[in-house]
Structures are given as structure tokens and as C-alpha cells.
Design a protein around this motif. Structure first.
Motif, PDB file in Angstrom:
ATOM      1  N   ASP A 145      25.240  40.759  54.983  1.00 39.72           N
ATOM      2  CA  ASP A 145      24.376  41.916  54.771  1.00 39.72           C
ATOM      3  C   ASP A 145      25.178  43.014  54.098  1.00 39.72           C
ATOM      4  OD1 ASP A 145      22.137  40.765  55.917  1.00 39.72           O
ATOM      5  OD2 ASP A 145      22.500  41.636  57.898  1.00 39.72           O
ATOM      6  N   ILE A 146      24.621  43.579  53.032  1.00 41.06           N
ATOM      7  CA  ILE A 146      25.275  44.627  52.271  1.00 41.06           C
ATOM      8  C   ILE A 146      24.538  45.942  52.515  1.00 41.06           C
ATOM      9  CG2 ILE A 146      25.980  45.423  49.979  1.00 41.06           C
ATOM     10  CD1 ILE A 146      27.341  42.816  50.878  1.00 41.06           C
ATOM     11  N   HIS A 147      25.286  46.929  53.000  1.00 37.74           N
ATOM     12  CA  HIS A 147      24.740  48.254  53.276  1.00 37.74           C
ATOM     13  C   HIS A 147      25.374  49.269  52.342  1.00 37.74           C
ATOM     14  CE1 HIS A 147      24.348  46.062  57.120  1.00 37.74           C
ATOM     15  NE2 HIS A 147      23.257  46.782  57.277  1.00 37.74           N
ATOM     16  N   LEU A 148      24.661  50.331  52.107  1.00 41.34           N
ATOM     17  CA  LEU A 148      25.229  51.485  51.420  1.00 41.34           C
ATOM     18  C   LEU A 148      25.175  52.651  52.384  1.00 41.34           C
ATOM     19  CD1 LEU A 148      23.762  51.128  47.847  1.00 41.34           C
ATOM     20  CD2 LEU A 148      26.054  50.573  48.631  1.00 41.34           C
ATOM     21  N   PRO A 149      26.210  53.416  52.499  1.00 42.55           N
ATOM     22  CA  PRO A 149      27.446  53.264  51.737  1.00 42.55           C
ATOM     23  C   PRO A 149      28.184  51.987  52.152  1.00 42.55           C
ATOM     24  CG  PRO A 149      27.735  54.964  53.395  1.00 42.55           C
ATOM     25  CD  PRO A 149      26.287  54.543  53.441  1.00 42.55           C
ATOM     26  N   ARG A 191      34.355  48.750  54.057  1.00 42.00           N
ATOM     27  CA  ARG A 191      35.448  47.846  53.676  1.00 42.00           C
ATOM     28  C   ARG A 191      35.300  46.492  54.353  1.00 42.00           C
ATOM     29  NH1 ARG A 191      40.934  51.161  52.665  1.00 42.00           N
ATOM     30  NH2 ARG A 191      39.934  52.900  51.625  1.00 42.00           N
ATOM     31  N   SER A 192      34.846  46.492  55.602  1.00 43.89           N
ATOM     32  CA  SER A 192      34.707  45.221  56.315  1.00 43.89           C
ATOM     33  C   SER A 192      33.666  44.330  55.642  1.00 43.89           C
ATOM     34  CB  SER A 192      34.336  45.465  57.777  1.00 43.89           C
ATOM     35  OG  SER A 192      33.090  46.141  57.875  1.00 43.89           O
ATOM     36  N   GLU A 193      32.595  44.918  55.102  1.00 46.34           N
ATOM     37  CA  GLU A 193      31.595  44.122  54.388  1.00 46.34           C
ATOM     38  C   GLU A 193      32.168  43.556  53.100  1.00 46.34           C
ATOM     39  OE1 GLU A 193      27.481  46.283  55.849  1.00 46.34           O
ATOM     40  OE2 GLU A 193      28.231  46.720  53.853  1.00 46.34           O
TER      41      GLU A 193
END
Length: 78
Positions: free
Chosen positions: A13-17, A20-22
Motif C-alpha cells: 500500500d502506497i500512502h502520501l506523504p 521510508r518504510s513503504e
């Protein structure tokens, strides 16, 4: 700033902001995706890597202009 889920890429899963862990998880997941493609579809590493890159490009083209700005600002601030 609240997290905003913008999608899932290679099972991450990609979140904004961005976190680094993603990013780390995404790198590992991409490598695993390439290895799996090589095994399952009998592709060489270059072919599998190009397929993974195509997925990344498709993901990025679906981001809105606002998402790009949020990602850029967070990366600059890191």
C-alpha cells in the motif's frame, strides 16, 4: 498531515506523504515480483524487470497532479 492511500503496487500500500518504510517495502516487493515472474513465466531478468517497470509507470500515470506535488515535497523534505 493525514495519510492518503493512493494505491497498491507489488502488494505494498502506497500512502502520501511517502514513508521510508513503504519505499523500502516497495523495493523488496519489486525484487520479489521480478523473481516470481522469472520463475512463473520463464522470463529472463531483463524481461521481468521491464514488466515491473511498466507496472510502476502505469501506477505513476494514475496519480493526480496533487499526489505528485505531495510526493515531491515529502522527498525533498526527507
Amino acid at each position: 498531515m493525514a495519510e492518503n492511500l493512493v494505491g497498491n503496487l507489488f502488494g505494498v500500500d502506497i500512502h502520501l506523504p511517502l514513508k521510508r518504510s513503504e519505499v523500502r517495502d516497495l523495493i523488496v516487493a519489486r525484487d520479489n515480483f521480478i523473481k516470481n515472474l522469472m520463475e512463473q513465466k520463464n522470463l529472463n531478468e531483463m524481461q521481468a524487470s521491464l514488466d515491473a517497470s511498466d507496472m510502476l509507470i502505469d501506477f505513476c500515470t494514475q496519480l493526480s497532479d496533487e499526489d505528485y506535488v505531495l510526493a515531491d515535497l515529502h522527498l525533498i523534505g526527507s
